[in-house]
Design a protein around this motif. Structure first.
Motif, PDB file in Angstrom:
ATOM      1  N   LEU A  79     -59.692 -68.462 -15.197  1.00 37.78           N
ATOM      2  CA  LEU A  79     -59.316 -68.996 -13.891  1.00 37.78           C
ATOM      3  C   LEU A  79     -59.131 -67.854 -12.907  1.00 37.78           C
ATOM      4  CD1 LEU A  79     -58.392 -71.349 -15.872  1.00 37.78           C
ATOM      5  CD2 LEU A  79     -56.720 -71.915 -14.118  1.00 37.78           C
ATOM      6  N   SER A 124     -58.750 -72.995  -4.100  1.00 33.21           N
ATOM      7  CA  SER A 124     -57.378 -72.482  -4.142  1.00 33.21           C
ATOM      8  C   SER A 124     -56.609 -72.691  -2.842  1.00 33.21           C
ATOM      9  CB  SER A 124     -57.402 -70.985  -4.482  1.00 33.21           C
ATOM     10  OG  SER A 124     -58.091 -70.252  -3.477  1.00 33.21           O
ATOM     11  N   GLY A 184     -55.766 -66.571 -16.896  1.00 39.12           N
ATOM     12  CA  GLY A 184     -55.730 -66.790 -15.457  1.00 39.12           C
ATOM     13  C   GLY A 184     -55.281 -65.560 -14.702  1.00 39.12           C
ATOM     14  N   GLY A 226     -54.268 -68.270 -10.716  1.00 36.38           N
ATOM     15  CA  GLY A 226     -54.880 -68.942 -11.868  1.00 36.38           C
ATOM     16  C   GLY A 226     -53.968 -68.994 -13.080  1.00 36.38           C
TER      17      GLY A 226
END
Length: 208
Positions: free
Chosen positions: A11, A42, A70, A74
């Motif tokens: 991510l 995002s 992430g 993320g």
């Protein structure tokens, strides 16, 4: 009988796209993982949308382990998606994620256009989480190479990666935490970060 592949979902962070994770993708693939990119909006879309999609993607990669790595925002989304117990097993690695809230984000909201830059992720970035109480083991890699603009717009503490303070990456309930000589964006191309992330995904620990 061949073993089930060990999947890793990557991510990206705020204002980024999946290609930002390309070097980390390659390095984790060389470590033997089956790596996938997870893209999300995002700024324009609410975090809940990405969380629901991520949970669906994790289930689709079952029945073997499905890990999540992430970067920054993320990592926060990864924790929120994996709080419940109805997903396949796996670990989570957060790279420079402001798990307890971002001083840079809070500082940005007081500047013209800051709310627009943070978009729908504003509240999540400002406040972060209280603790981690999910069943997955979570490891966090923080950076302390202060190269970035985050420290110019908000209080990120004495030790930081240019965007996120080391203390902002800590959260009660984590399994492991390590600090490396890297900047916030430098994490994505760092061989040390990739090696430590792979070790945690395999063994649930970092190399001291």
């Amino acid at each position: 009988m061949t073993a089930s592949p060990i999947h890793v979902l990557l991510l990206h962070g705020l204002w980024m796209r999946g290609f930002a994770m390309a070097m980390l993708h390659r390095r984790l693939r060389e470590e033997g993982f089956q790596v996938h990119q997870f893209e999300y909006m995002s700024v324009a879309a609410p975090p809940e949308q990405a969380i629901a999609r991520l949970r669906k993607r994790i289930r689709a990669l079952a029945p073997g382990p499905v890990h999540v790595v992430g970067h920054s925002l993320g990592g926060v989304l990864a924790l929120l998606a994996c709080r419940d117990d109805d997903l396949p097993e796996g670990r989570i690695v957060c790279l420079g994620s402001p798990l307890s809230g971002s001083g840079a984000a809070r500082g940005l909201t007081h500047r013209w256009g800051g709310d627009m830059l943070l978009g729908r992720s504003k509240e999540l970035l400002e406040h972060g989480l209280d603790r981690w109480d999910g069943r997955r083991e979570v490891g966090v890699i923080a950076g302390r190479q202060p190269m970035g603009l985050g420290s110019l717009v908000g209080d990120v503490g004495i030790e930081h990666d240019g965007t996120v303070g080391v203390e902002e990456t800590r959260l009660p309930g984590l399994t492991a935490h390590c600090v490396l000589e890297t900047s916030h964006t430098g994490m994505l191309v760092s061989a040390d970060v990739a090696r430590q992330a792979a070790l945690f995904l395999r063994e649930g620990r970092f190399d001291a």
